[in-house]
Scaffold this motif. Sequence first.
Motif, PDB file in Angstrom:
ATOM      1  N   ASP A  24       0.840  -1.207   0.000  1.00  0.00           N
ATOM      2  CA  ASP A  24       0.000   0.000   0.000  1.00  0.00           C
ATOM      3  C   ASP A  24       0.875   1.257   0.000  1.00  0.00           C
ATOM      4  OD1 ASP A  24       0.905  -0.641   2.508  1.00  0.00           O
ATOM      5  OD2 ASP A  24      -0.951  -0.170   3.562  1.00  0.00           O
ATOM      6  N   ASN A 122      -2.931   7.239   3.959  1.00  0.00           N
ATOM      7  CA  ASN A 122      -2.988   5.784   3.831  1.00  0.00           C
ATOM      8  C   ASN A 122      -3.559   5.296   5.155  1.00  0.00           C
ATOM      9  OD1 ASN A 122      -2.648   3.067   3.485  1.00  0.00           O
ATOM     10  ND2 ASN A 122      -0.410   3.103   3.377  1.00  0.00           N
ATOM     11  N   ILE A 175      -9.198  -0.010  -0.238  1.00  0.00           N
ATOM     12  CA  ILE A 175      -9.301  -1.330  -0.861  1.00  0.00           C
ATOM     13  C   ILE A 175     -10.772  -1.554  -1.254  1.00  0.00           C
ATOM     14  CG2 ILE A 175      -7.326  -2.266   0.400  1.00  0.00           C
ATOM     15  CD1 ILE A 175      -9.326  -3.671   2.280  1.00  0.00           C
ATOM     16  N   GLN A 208      -6.136  -2.760  -4.224  1.00  0.00           N
ATOM     17  CA  GLN A 208      -5.853  -1.469  -3.594  1.00  0.00           C
ATOM     18  C   GLN A 208      -5.959  -0.359  -4.634  1.00  0.00           C
ATOM     19  OE1 GLN A 208      -1.822  -2.145  -2.222  1.00  0.00           O
ATOM     20  NE2 GLN A 208      -2.528  -3.136  -0.345  1.00  0.00           N
TER      21      GLN A 208
END
Lengths: 218, 138
Positions: A24, A122, A175, A208
Amino acid sequence: MLPTPNLDHITSNDYENVYEPAEDTFLFLDALENDIEFLKNDVNPCICLEIGSGTGCVSTFLGQLLGDGSTLLLCTDINPFATAITVKTAIRNSIHLDAITTNLTSGLLPRLYHKVDILCFNPPYVVTSSEDVNSKNFIERAWAGGIYGREVIDRMLPLANDLLSSNGVFYLLVISDNKPDEICERMWRDYKFQFKISASRLAGREKQFILKFWRNQT
Amino acid sequence: MRLVVHNMLQCHVKGCDSNNFPLRLFDVELEIHEIEFNPQFLQSLLPKLDWNAFISTANQIGITSLPQALPEEIDEDFLKNLHRILFETHIMQGKMVCSNCSHEYPIKEGIPNMLLNEEEAEEEAEVEAEVETEAEED
Ligand SMILES: C[S@@+](CC[C@H](N)C(=O)[O-])C[C@H]1O[C@@H](n2cnc3c(N)ncnc32)[C@H](O)[C@@H]1O
Ligand SMILES: [Zn+2]
């Protein structure tokens, strides 16, 4: 391709308290790097803010892309180990940034109201029980996103509207479980934010995405 | 924490919404870390700064070389001095105190901690709840 930040100052012990950069994180770096011309020329950022900086890998990389000392790079994390390592990562890579231990952006608003030109998050996005979101374990807190993995994300979305400057951009990693379509619709409906998928990849079973948002300029 | 960041922080205790900015600095330890002078960036940041708050904070830590108001004409010497104070002066230790509600925010190893007792208290409550359930199980 700019080399990813040097992280050799971080020990395996450190990774017991701070989220270790993973796919990620690297997808985030790719998305920023792909947008570098746009970021430099069209956004021409003065203030960048990353929420939940973990090791500081993303903001350090952003500093490398934009040129050290050409913007104010602010990082927050709720985990004091993370903000401490964020500062070390920046120093290790000769980048200047400032880290603040706080919950999302508490204490930075209203001062940063409509002043953030590049906003990065994130988030903890994994589907878990609601209790796990407030876990005392910092690693668990780094990924536990509660129902649909959306609990922290949903608290943060209204802040994006408060923070983003008129020509600012907001990058958010999600996601499939987080229902990206629904997030985009909501950002359009509530704040008239335009959006696109800036990058995506399959990591194991998990898809993702880096969603990119900006204000509707009309 | 650099002074430029201090200028962006304000007390966020629930219900504390007047006279809560700037946070007053106490017991500070300062360090100077040099960074390349970038007049363009500095100029673009100036409109985002709260000048009054910046001046009163600089005064608190003994920096008195700044004018009470941002001058109309800005020359290079002025910008260099500003660069030094805003971007190169780091508060390594100390605390920030709200003038309104007296809440204290610590600064340790250069990092301000804006977490409220509330959040910490919430966590403690959770720990206590866990201890209680364990006791019940026994
Ligand atoms: C998935 S990790 C990402 C870390 C880093 N940005 C990266 O890409 O490697 C999520 C981060 O958000 C932080 N975090 C979780 N909840 C937060 C909150 N309420 N406020 C600030 N940070 C939070 C975690 O401590 C963790 O460092
Ligand atoms: Zn207060």
